[in-house]
Design a protein around this motif. Structure first.
Motif, mmCIF file in Angstrom:
data_model
loop_
_atom_site.group_PDB
_atom_site.id
_atom_site.type_symbol
_atom_site.label_atom_id
_atom_site.label_comp_id
_atom_site.label_asym_id
_atom_site.label_seq_id
_atom_site.Cartn_x
_atom_site.Cartn_y
_atom_site.Cartn_z
ATOM 1 N N ASN A 53 -25.060 84.178 17.214
ATOM 2 C CA ASN A 53 -25.983 85.176 17.766
ATOM 3 C C ASN A 53 -26.723 85.930 16.673
ATOM 4 O O ASN A 53 -27.883 86.312 16.860
ATOM 5 C CB ASN A 53 -25.235 86.144 18.680
ATOM 6 C CG ASN A 53 -24.842 85.503 19.985
ATOM 7 O OD1 ASN A 53 -25.545 84.658 20.515
ATOM 8 N ND2 ASN A 53 -23.698 85.882 20.508
ATOM 9 N N ASP A 54 -26.089 86.148 15.529
ATOM 10 C CA ASP A 54 -26.746 86.820 14.409
ATOM 11 C C ASP A 54 -27.725 85.900 13.684
ATOM 12 O O ASP A 54 -28.768 86.347 13.206
ATOM 13 C CB ASP A 54 -25.712 87.316 13.391
ATOM 14 C CG ASP A 54 -24.935 88.529 13.876
ATOM 15 O OD1 ASP A 54 -25.358 89.164 14.863
ATOM 16 O OD2 ASP A 54 -23.886 88.825 13.271
ATOM 17 N N TYR A 76 -29.292 82.954 14.821
ATOM 18 C CA TYR A 76 -30.329 82.229 15.560
ATOM 19 C C TYR A 76 -30.805 83.022 16.764
ATOM 20 O O TYR A 76 -30.031 83.700 17.428
ATOM 21 C CB TYR A 76 -29.787 80.859 16.035
ATOM 22 C CG TYR A 76 -29.364 79.987 14.891
ATOM 23 C CD1 TYR A 76 -30.296 79.247 14.178
ATOM 24 C CD2 TYR A 76 -28.032 79.926 14.497
ATOM 25 C CE1 TYR A 76 -29.911 78.457 13.104
ATOM 26 C CE2 TYR A 76 -27.636 79.144 13.427
ATOM 27 C CZ TYR A 76 -28.578 78.413 12.737
ATOM 28 O OH TYR A 76 -28.200 77.647 11.671
ATOM 29 N N GLU A 77 -32.099 82.876 17.051
ATOM 30 C CA GLU A 77 -32.660 83.448 18.267
ATOM 31 C C GLU A 77 -32.436 82.445 19.396
ATOM 32 O O GLU A 77 -32.268 81.257 19.164
ATOM 33 C CB GLU A 77 -34.165 83.687 18.101
ATOM 34 C CG GLU A 77 -34.497 84.752 17.082
ATOM 35 C CD GLU A 77 -35.994 84.976 16.960
ATOM 36 O OE1 GLU A 77 -36.740 84.596 17.884
ATOM 37 O OE2 GLU A 77 -36.398 85.523 15.933
ATOM 38 N N ASN A 78 -32.462 82.912 20.606
ATOM 39 C CA ASN A 78 -32.404 82.055 21.786
ATOM 40 C C ASN A 78 -31.122 81.235 21.910
ATOM 41 O O ASN A 78 -31.139 80.121 22.429
ATOM 42 C CB ASN A 78 -33.620 81.116 21.839
ATOM 43 C CG ASN A 78 -34.922 81.871 21.806
ATOM 44 O OD1 ASN A 78 -35.058 82.917 22.439
ATOM 45 N ND2 ASN A 78 -35.892 81.364 21.056
ATOM 46 N N TYR A 131 -27.926 80.299 23.765
ATOM 47 C CA TYR A 131 -27.410 80.540 25.106
ATOM 48 C C TYR A 131 -26.223 79.638 25.394
ATOM 49 O O TYR A 131 -26.045 78.603 24.770
ATOM 50 C CB TYR A 131 -28.504 80.397 26.169
ATOM 51 C CG TYR A 131 -29.038 78.998 26.379
ATOM 52 C CD1 TYR A 131 -28.515 78.192 27.377
ATOM 53 C CD2 TYR A 131 -30.073 78.501 25.605
ATOM 54 C CE1 TYR A 131 -29.002 76.924 27.590
ATOM 55 C CE2 TYR A 131 -30.573 77.235 25.811
ATOM 56 C CZ TYR A 131 -30.042 76.441 26.810
ATOM 57 O OH TYR A 131 -30.524 75.185 27.016
ATOM 58 N N LEU A 185 -28.933 75.759 21.139
ATOM 59 C CA LEU A 185 -29.926 76.427 20.293
ATOM 60 C C LEU A 185 -31.163 75.539 20.159
ATOM 61 O O LEU A 185 -31.059 74.402 19.699
ATOM 62 C CB LEU A 185 -29.366 76.653 18.891
ATOM 63 C CG LEU A 185 -28.089 77.446 18.749
ATOM 64 C CD1 LEU A 185 -26.884 76.552 18.730
ATOM 65 C CD2 LEU A 185 -28.147 78.241 17.491
ATOM 66 N N GLN A 222 -23.840 77.809 9.480
ATOM 67 C CA GLN A 222 -25.307 77.854 9.420
ATOM 68 C C GLN A 222 -25.866 76.568 8.821
ATOM 69 O O GLN A 222 -26.852 76.027 9.317
ATOM 70 C CB GLN A 222 -25.779 79.061 8.610
ATOM 71 C CG GLN A 222 -27.295 79.168 8.561
ATOM 72 C CD GLN A 222 -27.772 80.398 7.810
ATOM 73 O OE1 GLN A 222 -27.043 81.007 7.036
ATOM 74 N NE2 GLN A 222 -29.014 80.768 8.054
#
Length: 147
Positions: free
Chosen positions: A20-21, A23-25, A27, A38, A116
């Motif tokens: 969550n820190d 990457y955006e989006n 779910y 992602l 990452q």
């Protein structure tokens, strides 16, 4: 969320805030499995936390690169050649003939930077190679399938 082992659950809970820190989006699909999804460009990565026996968990990150391509010797040679040149991750073909790119990490020793690197490698490689594979051997990119 259903977990098969406490170690699998601990690994999932460890990487959830990192993803969550980083990457955006991010779910989690609406089914009861320890999975994150992602998107990046024309690629989508799935991060699964799976039990590995009763004493470990693995973090499997993968992406459908192309589905429905014509599986030829030339394509297989291309994918094997790329596997020999890539620094992290491998191409594979699943039982349905879909081309995937994936990495696997040991959950207990995984740190934020390693996660990452794994996720970014899968996203960037799938996004880089999907167009070239579709152009030469047909099929659809992940983005095309979801439209």
């Amino acid at each position: 969320m259903k977990f098969e082992t406490p170690i699998q659950q601990a690994c999932y809970e460890k990487i959830q805030p990192w993803l969550n820190d980083l990457y955006e989006n991010v779910y989690s699909p609406p089914y009861d499995m320890p999975v994150f999804v992602l998107p990046l460009g024309s690629a989508t990565a799935t991060v699964e936390v799976l039990p590995w026996g009763n004493t470990e968990a693995i973090i499997s990150t993968w992406s459908y690169v192309v589905t429905g391509a014509e599986i030829t010797q030339d394509l297989m040679r291309f994918l094997l050649k790329q596997n020999s040149e890539l620094q992290f991750g491998v191409f594979s073909i699943d039982d349905d003939g879909d081309i995937r790119f994936h990495t696997t990490l040991v959950g207990s020793t995984c740190d934020r930077d390693e996660l990452q690197t794994s996720v970014s490698s899968v996203l960037q490689t799938a996004d880089k190679y999907d167009d070239a594979i579709v152009e030469s051997w047909g099929g659809e990119r992940a983005l095309d399938r979801s439209l």
